[in-house]
Enzyme design. Structure first.
Site, PDB file in Angstrom:
ATOM      1  N   GLY A  23     -16.810 -13.630  -9.397  1.00  0.00           N
ATOM      2  CA  GLY A  23     -15.511 -13.006  -9.676  1.00  0.00           C
ATOM      3  C   GLY A  23     -14.585 -13.106  -8.474  1.00  0.00           C
ATOM      4  O   GLY A  23     -15.034 -13.021  -7.332  1.00  0.00           O
ATOM      5  N   GLY A  92     -21.253 -20.982 -12.869  1.00  0.00           N
ATOM      6  CA  GLY A  92     -21.472 -22.220 -12.127  1.00  0.00           C
ATOM      7  C   GLY A  92     -22.722 -22.260 -11.278  1.00  0.00           C
ATOM      8  O   GLY A  92     -22.760 -22.976 -10.278  1.00  0.00           O
ATOM      9  N   ARG A  98     -25.171 -23.704 -17.328  1.00  0.00           N
ATOM     10  CA  ARG A  98     -25.071 -23.422 -18.762  1.00  0.00           C
ATOM     11  C   ARG A  98     -24.577 -24.683 -19.471  1.00  0.00           C
ATOM     12  O   ARG A  98     -23.500 -25.200 -19.177  1.00  0.00           O
ATOM     13  CB  ARG A  98     -24.031 -22.317 -18.854  1.00  0.00           C
ATOM     14  CG  ARG A  98     -23.895 -21.560 -20.065  1.00  0.00           C
ATOM     15  CD  ARG A  98     -22.893 -20.476 -19.696  1.00  0.00           C
ATOM     16  NE  ARG A  98     -22.150 -20.003 -20.831  1.00  0.00           N
ATOM     17  CZ  ARG A  98     -22.494 -18.946 -21.541  1.00  0.00           C
ATOM     18  NH1 ARG A  98     -23.560 -18.252 -21.214  1.00  0.00           N
ATOM     19  NH2 ARG A  98     -21.762 -18.570 -22.560  1.00  0.00           N
ATOM     20  N   ASP A 133     -23.196 -11.177  -4.281  1.00  0.00           N
ATOM     21  CA  ASP A 133     -24.649 -11.259  -4.328  1.00  0.00           C
ATOM     22  C   ASP A 133     -25.138 -12.543  -5.037  1.00  0.00           C
ATOM     23  O   ASP A 133     -25.971 -13.266  -4.502  1.00  0.00           O
ATOM     24  CB  ASP A 133     -25.138 -10.000  -5.060  1.00  0.00           C
ATOM     25  CG  ASP A 133     -26.602 -10.034  -5.324  1.00  0.00           C
ATOM     26  OD1 ASP A 133     -27.345 -10.234  -4.357  1.00  0.00           O
ATOM     27  OD2 ASP A 133     -27.006  -9.880  -6.495  1.00  0.00           O
ATOM     28  N   GLY A 134     -24.564 -12.833  -6.216  1.00  0.00           N
ATOM     29  CA  GLY A 134     -25.009 -13.994  -6.986  1.00  0.00           C
ATOM     30  C   GLY A 134     -24.732 -15.295  -6.258  1.00  0.00           C
ATOM     31  O   GLY A 134     -25.621 -16.136  -6.078  1.00  0.00           O
ATOM     32  N   ASP A 157     -16.851  -4.859  -5.387  1.00  0.00           N
ATOM     33  CA  ASP A 157     -17.838  -3.797  -5.612  1.00  0.00           C
ATOM     34  C   ASP A 157     -18.442  -3.256  -4.316  1.00  0.00           C
ATOM     35  O   ASP A 157     -19.073  -2.196  -4.329  1.00  0.00           O
ATOM     36  CB  ASP A 157     -18.976  -4.308  -6.499  1.00  0.00           C
ATOM     37  CG  ASP A 157     -18.533  -4.565  -7.922  1.00  0.00           C
ATOM     38  OD1 ASP A 157     -17.397  -4.179  -8.265  1.00  0.00           O
ATOM     39  OD2 ASP A 157     -19.313  -5.152  -8.694  1.00  0.00           O
ATOM     40  N   ASP A 159     -21.041  -4.096  -2.728  1.00  0.00           N
ATOM     41  CA  ASP A 159     -22.469  -3.800  -2.847  1.00  0.00           C
ATOM     42  C   ASP A 159     -23.366  -4.767  -2.067  1.00  0.00           C
ATOM     43  O   ASP A 159     -24.538  -4.930  -2.391  1.00  0.00           O
ATOM     44  CB  ASP A 159     -22.878  -3.738  -4.328  1.00  0.00           C
ATOM     45  CG  ASP A 159     -22.561  -5.018  -5.087  1.00  0.00           C
ATOM     46  OD1 ASP A 159     -22.046  -5.964  -4.465  1.00  0.00           O
ATOM     47  OD2 ASP A 159     -22.814  -5.069  -6.304  1.00  0.00           O
ATOM     48  N   ARG A 192      -4.557  17.208 -20.582  1.00  0.00           N
ATOM     49  CA  ARG A 192      -5.630  16.379 -21.116  1.00  0.00           C
ATOM     50  C   ARG A 192      -6.716  16.120 -20.084  1.00  0.00           C
ATOM     51  O   ARG A 192      -6.503  16.300 -18.884  1.00  0.00           O
ATOM     52  CB  ARG A 192      -5.072  15.014 -21.527  1.00  0.00           C
ATOM     53  CG  ARG A 192      -4.349  15.026 -22.833  1.00  0.00           C
ATOM     54  CD  ARG A 192      -3.727  13.662 -23.079  1.00  0.00           C
ATOM     55  NE  ARG A 192      -3.116  13.626 -24.396  1.00  0.00           N
ATOM     56  CZ  ARG A 192      -2.183  12.766 -24.757  1.00  0.00           C
ATOM     57  NH1 ARG A 192      -1.733  11.869 -23.899  1.00  0.00           N
ATOM     58  NH2 ARG A 192      -1.694  12.798 -25.971  1.00  0.00           N
ATOM     59  N   MET A 199     -14.397  -0.859 -12.262  1.00  0.00           N
ATOM     60  CA  MET A 199     -15.516  -1.794 -12.109  1.00  0.00           C
ATOM     61  C   MET A 199     -16.555  -1.205 -11.168  1.00  0.00           C
ATOM     62  O   MET A 199     -16.267  -0.269 -10.419  1.00  0.00           O
ATOM     63  CB  MET A 199     -15.025  -3.141 -11.622  1.00  0.00           C
ATOM     64  CG  MET A 199     -14.429  -3.977 -12.736  1.00  0.00           C
ATOM     65  SD  MET A 199     -14.063  -5.642 -12.178  1.00  0.00           S
ATOM     66  CE  MET A 199     -13.634  -6.414 -13.733  1.00  0.00           C
ATOM     67  N   GLY A 200     -17.707  -1.804 -11.169  1.00  0.00           N
ATOM     68  CA  GLY A 200     -18.832  -1.311 -10.371  1.00  0.00           C
ATOM     69  C   GLY A 200     -20.058  -1.392 -11.238  1.00  0.00           C
ATOM     70  O   GLY A 200     -20.433  -0.449 -11.905  1.00  0.00           O
ATOM     71  N   GLU A 253     -18.210   1.372 -14.352  1.00  0.00           N
ATOM     72  CA  GLU A 253     -18.647   0.712 -15.594  1.00  0.00           C
ATOM     73  C   GLU A 253     -20.174   0.726 -15.761  1.00  0.00           C
ATOM     74  O   GLU A 253     -20.679   0.658 -16.874  1.00  0.00           O
ATOM     75  CB  GLU A 253     -18.137  -0.738 -15.633  1.00  0.00           C
ATOM     76  CG  GLU A 253     -18.692  -1.579 -14.508  1.00  0.00           C
ATOM     77  CD  GLU A 253     -18.249  -3.027 -14.501  1.00  0.00           C
ATOM     78  OE1 GLU A 253     -17.613  -3.484 -15.466  1.00  0.00           O
ATOM     79  OE2 GLU A 253     -18.550  -3.704 -13.508  1.00  0.00           O
ATOM     80  N   HIS A 302     -10.038  -5.626 -14.790  1.00  0.00           N
ATOM     81  CA  HIS A 302      -9.660  -6.743 -13.909  1.00  0.00           C
ATOM     82  C   HIS A 302      -8.378  -6.496 -13.137  1.00  0.00           C
ATOM     83  O   HIS A 302      -8.054  -7.269 -12.229  1.00  0.00           O
ATOM     84  CB  HIS A 302      -9.567  -8.032 -14.730  1.00  0.00           C
ATOM     85  CG  HIS A 302     -10.902  -8.434 -15.280  1.00  0.00           C
ATOM     86  ND1 HIS A 302     -11.424  -7.865 -16.414  1.00  0.00           N
ATOM     87  CD2 HIS A 302     -11.827  -9.301 -14.809  1.00  0.00           C
ATOM     88  CE1 HIS A 302     -12.624  -8.378 -16.640  1.00  0.00           C
ATOM     89  NE2 HIS A 302     -12.893  -9.246 -15.683  1.00  0.00           N
ATOM     90  N   ARG A 305      -9.155  -6.464  -9.613  1.00  0.00           N
ATOM     91  CA  ARG A 305      -9.437  -7.730  -8.915  1.00  0.00           C
ATOM     92  C   ARG A 305      -8.163  -8.512  -8.635  1.00  0.00           C
ATOM     93  O   ARG A 305      -8.141  -9.390  -7.766  1.00  0.00           O
ATOM     94  CB  ARG A 305     -10.363  -8.603  -9.770  1.00  0.00           C
ATOM     95  CG  ARG A 305     -11.745  -8.040  -9.955  1.00  0.00           C
ATOM     96  CD  ARG A 305     -12.825  -9.076  -9.851  1.00  0.00           C
ATOM     97  NE  ARG A 305     -12.654 -10.221 -10.689  1.00  0.00           N
ATOM     98  CZ  ARG A 305     -13.510 -10.612 -11.628  1.00  0.00           C
ATOM     99  NH1 ARG A 305     -14.603  -9.894 -11.859  1.00  0.00           N
ATOM    100  NH2 ARG A 305     -13.307 -11.689 -12.313  1.00  0.00           N
TER     101      ARG A 305
HETATM  102  O1  F6P Z   1     -18.659  -8.377  -9.263  1.00  0.00           O
HETATM  103  C1  F6P Z   1     -17.431  -7.807  -9.417  1.00  0.00           C
HETATM  104  C2  F6P Z   1     -17.172  -7.385 -10.804  1.00  0.00           C
HETATM  105  O2  F6P Z   1     -15.907  -6.902 -10.645  1.00  0.00           O
HETATM  106  C3  F6P Z   1     -18.110  -6.367 -11.449  1.00  0.00           C
HETATM  107  O3  F6P Z   1     -17.864  -5.048 -11.092  1.00  0.00           O
HETATM  108  C4  F6P Z   1     -17.892  -6.616 -12.915  1.00  0.00           C
HETATM  109  O4  F6P Z   1     -18.977  -6.190 -13.668  1.00  0.00           O
HETATM  110  C5  F6P Z   1     -17.729  -8.079 -12.944  1.00  0.00           C
HETATM  111  O5  F6P Z   1     -17.107  -8.452 -11.735  1.00  0.00           O
HETATM  112  C6  F6P Z   1     -16.946  -8.573 -14.128  1.00  0.00           C
HETATM  113  O6  F6P Z   1     -16.757  -9.947 -14.001  1.00  0.00           O
HETATM  114  P1  F6P Z   1     -16.197 -10.916 -15.125  1.00  0.00           P
HETATM  115  O7  F6P Z   1     -15.405 -10.130 -16.100  1.00  0.00           O
HETATM  116  O8  F6P Z   1     -15.383 -11.901 -14.365  1.00  0.00           O
HETATM  117  O9  F6P Z   1     -17.405 -11.536 -15.749  1.00  0.00           O
END
Ligand code: F6P
Length: 394
Positions: A23, A92, A98, A133-134, A157, A159, A192, A199-200, A253, A302, A305
């Site tokens: 991402g 990728g 894939r 990480d990936g 994130d 992380d 309300r 995200m997270g 999330e 998003h 991001r």
């Molecule tokens: O890794 C960052 C992140 O923002 C995660 O929090 C989220 O789950 C993921 O990307 C979503 O990525 P995409 O919608 O691009 O698959």
């Protein structure tokens, strides 16, 4: 900590590649800008691989070439821009690429050897791989196959272990905080409960810091499974008086109810991890039932991001980009540049990708939130501020 591997052949670099994987995150272009300037200062040529590794693995898709020659003029005005001029991909992974099948399904194939060959064919002496990480795990595995690699830690994130922070995180938290600030007005006007999903996936850093900064009433994160009844009781208690009759709940999330699982949007499939999303709506519905209050859910997704990097993320991107080239100059290999003020460390990719950095129970953010009477959905109502001290106020 400087766990690094030094290459014997540190002076033979002439051409390097840089890519952005996974991402996108605000600050990517700042890394590219700095890496290009630093590499050119050493007389190296530097090429951007388009869309993760696709530029090398699927050159037929790029009539202008899958490699983009990066020059100073080309990157002059990009450091402040969001996104990545190189493009990126979540699909990728060269070890698990894939491939669509005639029946509409996908299967995975390993094209990593081909990718390493392609680096050799293009006479690319090293790769600067910017990723989370990936992508850094892929970088680690390519390094094991003999590719000289330096990793740069990226993710909104936050992380990633071994670095004090990643670039992208500050921009995401800043924007989420601004959104929460706005929601206070509409929440108060309608009395309300506003549930804000951020995200997270595995770590709740964005929710935690935006929730504190935005003065949320509850923060739900993956690391602390929530009991919705406790969140509801907390909201009822806090809105019982006249001074504040609305509530803000920030949900990551990847937040999970006690004994339950995450809310999937799309299951994992060949070459791709699962997609999360929708927990905010679930929490809002349950809070409506349990509190009797009107609730609404907002998903920031998003938006966190996108946009320009904050000055912190921009400078962090520049710091990391310059450090990645320095690492190559100093002969390092198979390492990630990491922020460890006042220094930049070089941490082996093996260590950097060994585990995720999750929010600990005694993290200062968690302690701060509890002290400020913010519920994580795990402590009894109205005992939050005394929870830490283990006694209940009357
Ligand atoms: O890794 C960052 C992140 O923002 C995660 O929090 C989220 O789950 C993921 O990307 C979503 O990525 P995409 O919608 O691009 O698959």
């Amino acid at each position: 900590m400087n766990l690094n591997r030094k290459s014997e052949t540190m002076n033979d670099i002439k051409r390097i590649a840089i890519n952005t994987g996974g991402g996108d995150a605000p600050g990517l272009n700042a890394v590219i800008h700095a890496a290009v300037h630093a590499a050119r200062n050493h007389g190296w040529e530097i090429f951007g691989i388009r869309d993760g590794f696709d530029g090398l693995l699927r050159p037929e898709n790029y009539p202008d070439g899958g490699l983009m020659k990066l020059t100073r003029p080309l990157v002059r005005n990009i450091a402040h821009l969001g996104g990545t001029i190189l493009g990126t991909s979540n699909y990728g992974n060269p070890f698990r690429l894939r491939v669509p099948q005639p029946d509409g399904s996908f299967r995975e194939i390993d094209r990593s050897d081909e990718l390493v060959r392609s680096f050799r064919e293009h006479r690319l002496d090293a790769l600067i791989s910017i990723g989370g990480d990936g992508s850094l795990t892929i970088a680690r595995d390519l390094n094991k196959k003999g590719l000289r690699v330096i990793g740069v830690p990226k993710t909104i994130d936050n992380d990633l272990e071994s670095t004090m922070t990643t670039f992208g995180f500050d921009s995401a938290v800043s924007f989420a905080t601004e959104c929460i600030d706005r929601l206070h007005f509409t929440a108060e006007s309608h009395r309300r409960v506003m549930v804000v999903e951020v995200m997270g996936r595995y770590a709740g850093w964005i929710a935690l810091h935006a929730g504190i900064a935005g003065r949320a009433d509850a923060i739900l994160i993956p690391e602390i499974p929530y009991d919705i009844a406790k969140v509801a009781a907390h909201i009822k208690h806090k809105t019982a008086g006249r001074d504040r009759q609305y509530s803000i709940v920030v949900v990551a999330e990847g937040a999970k109810p006690l004994g339950g699982g995450v809310k999937l949007k799309e299951a994992a499939s060949a070459g791709h991890v699962e997609r999360l999303g929708g927990v905010g709506e679930i929490v809002a519905d349950r809070l409506r039932e349990l509190t009797g209050k009107e609730t609404r859910a907002v998903v920031l997704g998003h938006l966190l991001r996108g946009g320009q990097p904050t000055s912190l993320d921009r400078s962090l991107g520049l710091v990391f980009g310059a450090a990645a080239v320095r690492a190559l100059v100093e002969g390092h290999d198979g390492v990630m540049v990491a922020l460890n003020p006042p220094r930049i460390d070089y941490v082996s990719l093996k260590v950097a990708t060994a585990k995720l950095k999750l929010v600990a129970a005694d993290d200062y953010g968690v302690m701060t939130a509890r002290t400020l009477d913010i519920s994580f959905g795990d402590a009894p109502v109205s005992s939050i501020s005394t929870y830490v001290m283990g006694r209940r106020e009357t």
